[in-house]
Write a protein that holds these residues in place. Sequence first.
Motif, PDB file in Angstrom:
ATOM      1  N   ALA A 259       0.835  -1.204   0.000  1.00 35.42           N
ATOM      2  CA  ALA A 259       0.000   0.000   0.000  1.00 35.42           C
ATOM      3  C   ALA A 259       0.869   1.251   0.000  1.00 35.42           C
ATOM      4  CB  ALA A 259      -0.920  -0.003   1.220  1.00 35.42           C
ATOM      5  N   ARG A 260       1.907   1.248   0.825  1.00 35.98           N
ATOM      6  CA  ARG A 260       2.743   2.456   0.918  1.00 35.98           C
ATOM      7  C   ARG A 260       3.507   2.671  -0.382  1.00 35.98           C
ATOM      8  NH1 ARG A 260       6.484   2.404   5.799  1.00 35.98           N
ATOM      9  NH2 ARG A 260       6.895   4.499   5.067  1.00 35.98           N
ATOM     10  N   SER A 263       1.204   3.827  -3.204  1.00 33.62           N
ATOM     11  CA  SER A 263       0.706   5.199  -3.100  1.00 33.62           C
ATOM     12  C   SER A 263       1.831   6.209  -3.292  1.00 33.62           C
ATOM     13  CB  SER A 263      -0.002   5.399  -1.767  1.00 33.62           C
ATOM     14  OG  SER A 263       0.674   6.294  -0.973  1.00 33.62           O
ATOM     15  N   ALA A 264       3.091   5.757  -3.168  1.00 35.79           N
ATOM     16  CA  ALA A 264       4.214   6.673  -3.389  1.00 35.79           C
ATOM     17  C   ALA A 264       4.398   6.955  -4.878  1.00 35.79           C
ATOM     18  CB  ALA A 264       5.491   6.083  -2.800  1.00 35.79           C
ATOM     19  N   LEU A 276      10.461   6.341   2.121  1.00 33.94           N
ATOM     20  CA  LEU A 276       9.580   5.341   2.719  1.00 33.94           C
ATOM     21  C   LEU A 276      10.231   4.622   3.898  1.00 33.94           C
ATOM     22  CD1 LEU A 276       8.072   3.731  -0.490  1.00 33.94           C
ATOM     23  CD2 LEU A 276       6.970   5.321   1.055  1.00 33.94           C
ATOM     24  N   ILE A 299      -7.211  -1.401   1.024  1.00 27.68           N
ATOM     25  CA  ILE A 299      -7.887  -0.936   2.245  1.00 27.68           C
ATOM     26  C   ILE A 299      -8.640  -2.098   2.897  1.00 27.68           C
ATOM     27  CG2 ILE A 299      -9.743   0.542   3.090  1.00 27.68           C
ATOM     28  CD1 ILE A 299      -8.881   2.586   0.964  1.00 27.68           C
ATOM     29  N   MET A 302      -6.231  -4.559   4.467  1.00 26.49           N
ATOM     30  CA  MET A 302      -5.677  -4.131   5.758  1.00 26.49           C
ATOM     31  C   MET A 302      -6.666  -4.407   6.872  1.00 26.49           C
ATOM     32  SD  MET A 302      -2.776  -2.842   6.631  1.00 26.49           S
ATOM     33  CE  MET A 302      -2.321  -2.956   8.345  1.00 26.49           C
TER      34      MET A 302
ATOM     35  N   ASN B 235      -4.273  10.247   0.761  1.00 30.80           N
ATOM     36  CA  ASN B 235      -4.060   9.016  -0.006  1.00 30.80           C
ATOM     37  C   ASN B 235      -3.590   7.907   0.938  1.00 30.80           C
ATOM     38  OD1 ASN B 235      -1.338   9.373   0.505  1.00 30.80           O
ATOM     39  ND2 ASN B 235      -0.974  10.383  -1.453  1.00 30.80           N
ATOM     40  N   LEU B 236      -3.352   6.727   0.391  1.00 32.39           N
ATOM     41  CA  LEU B 236      -2.992   5.593   1.250  1.00 32.39           C
ATOM     42  C   LEU B 236      -1.720   5.873   2.030  1.00 32.39           C
ATOM     43  CD1 LEU B 236      -3.744   2.374  -0.823  1.00 32.39           C
ATOM     44  CD2 LEU B 236      -5.240   3.792   0.545  1.00 32.39           C
ATOM     45  N   GLY B 237      -0.734   6.447   1.351  1.00 34.31           N
ATOM     46  CA  GLY B 237       0.533   6.714   2.020  1.00 34.31           C
ATOM     47  C   GLY B 237       0.336   7.633   3.209  1.00 34.31           C
ATOM     48  N   ALA B 238      -0.519   8.640   3.038  1.00 33.74           N
ATOM     49  CA  ALA B 238      -0.774   9.584   4.123  1.00 33.74           C
ATOM     50  C   ALA B 238      -1.435   8.885   5.302  1.00 33.74           C
ATOM     51  CB  ALA B 238      -1.650  10.721   3.624  1.00 33.74           C
ATOM     52  N   LEU B 388      -7.197   3.891   7.177  1.00 36.01           N
ATOM     53  CA  LEU B 388      -7.608   3.580   5.808  1.00 36.01           C
ATOM     54  C   LEU B 388      -9.123   3.670   5.685  1.00 36.01           C
ATOM     55  CD1 LEU B 388      -5.214   0.607   5.028  1.00 36.01           C
ATOM     56  CD2 LEU B 388      -5.116   2.896   4.077  1.00 36.01           C
ATOM     57  N   HIS B 391     -10.180   7.205   5.576  1.00 34.46           N
ATOM     58  CA  HIS B 391      -9.894   7.789   4.268  1.00 34.46           C
ATOM     59  C   HIS B 391     -10.956   7.378   3.253  1.00 34.46           C
ATOM     60  CE1 HIS B 391      -7.959   8.611   0.502  1.00 34.46           C
ATOM     61  NE2 HIS B 391      -7.853   7.343   0.227  1.00 34.46           N
TER      62      HIS B 391
END
Lengths: 341, 393
Positions: A259-260, A263-264, A276, A299, A302, B235-238, B388, B391
């Motif tokens: 996910a991280r 999204s980056a 990261l 989402i 998770m 966003n997901l990272g945030a 999440l 969001h």
Amino acid sequence: MLDAQRRAQVIASRQCSDTIGVMTTYLLTGDEEYLVSRAIAEIVARTQAHDPDCERVELPGAQLAAGALAETFSPSLFASARVVIIRDGQDVPKALHDSLLAHADTLAESITLVVAHAGGAKGKALLEALRKKGALVQPCLKITKAKERAEFIRAEVKRAGGRTTADAVELIADAVGGNLRELANVCAQLVADSDGVVDIDAVRRYHSGRAEVTGFTVADAVMAGDEAEALAATRWAVGIGVDPVLIADALADGVRTVARVSSAGRGNAYQLASQLGMPAWKIERAQRTARGWSAPALIAAMRVAAELNGAVKGGSEDRVFALERSIGQVIALRSQFKGNS
Amino acid sequence: MSVFDELIGQDDVVAILRRAADAAAEVVAGRPGSGMTHAWMFTGPAGSGRSVAARAFAAALQCSNGGCGQCGACHTVMSGTHADVRNVVPDGLTIGVADMRALVVQAASAPSGGRWQIVLVEDADRLTEAAANALLKAIEEPGIRTVFLLCTPSTHPEDVPVTIRSRCRVVALRTPAPEAVAGLLTSRDGIPANRAQWAAQAAQGHVGRARRLARDEEAASRRAAVLAIPRSLTNLGACFAAASELIAASEAEAAAYSSERDAGEIEALNQAYGAGGTGKGAAQVARGAAGARKELEKRQKSRATRAQRDALDRALVDLAAFYRDVLTVKLAGEQLRLVHPDMESSAAAAAARWSAESIVRRIDAILECQNAIAVNVKPKIAVESMMLALHQG
């Protein structure tokens, strides 16, 4: 420890059998309990071959007393051979070092002294002194690297009088794991069962699967969407005693990483690494995995991971079932949301 | 002045407790006073003053003037040093059976001051099952002058066993009105009226928290950081960044709370076992030190876990209140008072963008996260999942 010394130990056991024959002092260095026991057993067996009445005396290094030492090292009235074994040489009190060394110097012909030392700084003086006095040193270090393990397997097969191939060695290492006692027994058994030729077919006939599976193996398979591999890895992991909590944590970590990274945005893994806080290879792999995932799927995944975390900590009657169910759910999410992100 | 002064917005309860204290005084004087009971249970939401009520009642029982707030008895009870009042204030996750058994023995003795032998258990909901059963024996057959005061959030069987609850007189406290809390902050702590009003509102009737918010800049800035979260989830990272920030903040808060105490306790323990001592007998004294240290470390770890969970819980309550505000703006417009009046513009903006259903789903996600942490889910994973969900809506 020196690498050369490590490599030497694999062959050392064979060398020993040639050099032994005279009564003398042995020094076993290293903390691999199996190699130490085997070396001791061999020394005792060899002495017994010379003198069937040979006596075996184990001295506790930590509670050694000067009186007991003197008694043990005085020659027997009936001149039968004796093997004196100190397994915890590093724990011998400093006060007795001199007296032990003196006994080692003036060893009666019928007595063999075996001192095992775990290595490390503790009681190092005794180790060095014995080494200087010309004790036969046999390294018994723990094997940690895959290459060393392969070498050990090859040596074991040879020792049992067989031949083997590189792929067979790899398969044995995968299937049996890192326990030397098991590895040695497996090698001996395989040689006996396959008339000396241990090739990949012979190994496959008796061994399959993997002995070392971590939660991360499971998580990688889940994130890649490989359900069969993920479930198999889960069973292996649980079978060899990996706690379901660790597998659940690894699964959450897998979802989190993908996910991280996804999204980056697309970018150079090495540039993203500092942003990261992950190593570049992990990012590269996650970037590849992320192609199969959409944001809504991640989402939902998770959330499944969070529920699983509670389930494996007592929330569920059957922790393995909870794991398998969550794996199925996460993989289903991956294909369910495909293409509509 | 009276010991009940600090118990604000609970007039009914104060009346009950005063009557009981009067009856208790009659009993002490040898007359057949009626209206006193040997076991009391104070229930109410967090911050409503359960322990304050229990302590004030204990003082009223020990005071010869029914809780004047001036005499030695009142002072010692309120500061927790009275010889006949045993305080059980758990700082770990649970109260164990060993502690309870020791307490039960003490509770059976006659009061040294000639009035009442009082056992005050804060957070009785943290009693383990075995500890609750040990306590039950004592509550079933107490000494003639022994009084048990238990504080718990509710009488739900999950909080306190029905066997104990059925032997207690229940005193239900309610959340005090923000005005009452603000009044107390102004009169007792000398906080300016408008700041007191803001703190009382933001703390949702939690007296202790309102006081912290009004006096501690750090607490106020932590709250501001938490309330900035909803806007940051772009966003997901945030989401993951916000989660790890929240976890780090709660860990830091817990560490600040416990690290100094931990070091001091270890030091005191080492000293008790003669650490660093040499010569004859030093080894003899040091025997058992390792075991005791391990025991202490276990207790400290439990305390740290609880401190972190409490810190997280405070943040989640603030966060849930923000979404509650958004829903209030959405459904009721300006008619209802907001919990976080200073966040009104963001609440209004969010209300315009989100549907009522998605706001409710967000609140649910926060409650789910609170439950998950309570059942031992790794806080990081629970909070990430919640972020999440916040969001996504």
